[in-house]
Motif scaffolding. Sequence first.
Motif, short mmCIF file in Angstrom:
data_model
loop_
_atom_site.label_atom_id
_atom_site.label_comp_id
_atom_site.label_asym_id
_atom_site.label_seq_id
_atom_site.Cartn_x
_atom_site.Cartn_y
_atom_site.Cartn_z
N GLN A 1 46.88 144.86 42.52
CA GLN A 1 47.42 143.66 42.32
C GLN A 1 47.29 143.09 40.88
O GLN A 1 47.84 142.36 40.16
N ALA A 2 46.16 143.56 40.15
CA ALA A 2 45.78 143.07 39.03
C ALA A 2 46.74 143.55 38.08
O ALA A 2 47.18 143.00 37.17
N ALA A 3 46.73 144.98 38.23
CA ALA A 3 48.08 145.59 37.45
C ALA A 3 49.15 144.96 37.24
O ALA A 3 49.94 144.67 36.19
N GLN A 4 49.89 144.79 38.52
CA GLN A 4 50.83 144.03 38.90
C GLN A 4 51.08 142.42 38.12
O GLN A 4 52.04 142.08 37.59
N ALA A 5 49.95 141.94 38.35
CA ALA A 5 49.91 140.67 37.78
C ALA A 5 50.03 140.48 36.26
O ALA A 5 50.51 139.64 35.60
N TRP A 6 49.27 141.50 35.61
CA TRP A 6 49.44 141.86 34.07
C TRP A 6 50.92 141.95 33.95
O TRP A 6 51.53 141.37 32.85
N ALA A 7 51.94 142.63 34.68
CA ALA A 7 53.33 142.66 34.30
C ALA A 7 53.95 141.47 34.39
O ALA A 7 54.86 141.17 33.42
N VAL A 8 53.80 140.59 35.58
CA VAL A 8 54.51 139.45 35.59
C VAL A 8 53.92 138.62 34.25
O VAL A 8 54.73 138.02 33.70
#
Length: 84
Positions: A45-52
């Motif tokens: 989820q931290a990696a996905q939040a970075w993408a956002v």
Amino acid sequence: MTVSTAHSTGGWSVVREPAPEAPSAVFEMECTTCCHSSGATEDPQAAQAWAVRHATASPAHTGFREIVHRFWRALPADRGVGEG
């Protein structure tokens, strides 16, 4: 073969890394436009939040690839996983 065994042949097996300190997986998101990345993390989820955040800062950067590293070890078939 168990779920944690990927392949076994010639007296060897490839198994999920048995070391207790090893993460089950490491995740990273990489922008397909500029190749910047979130950096590796055990939290998907931290990696996905970075993408956002990256897409918000650079609206033309909307494509990402997820990179997942799982850790495996080759062991002789006559050696148990717990025998380190």
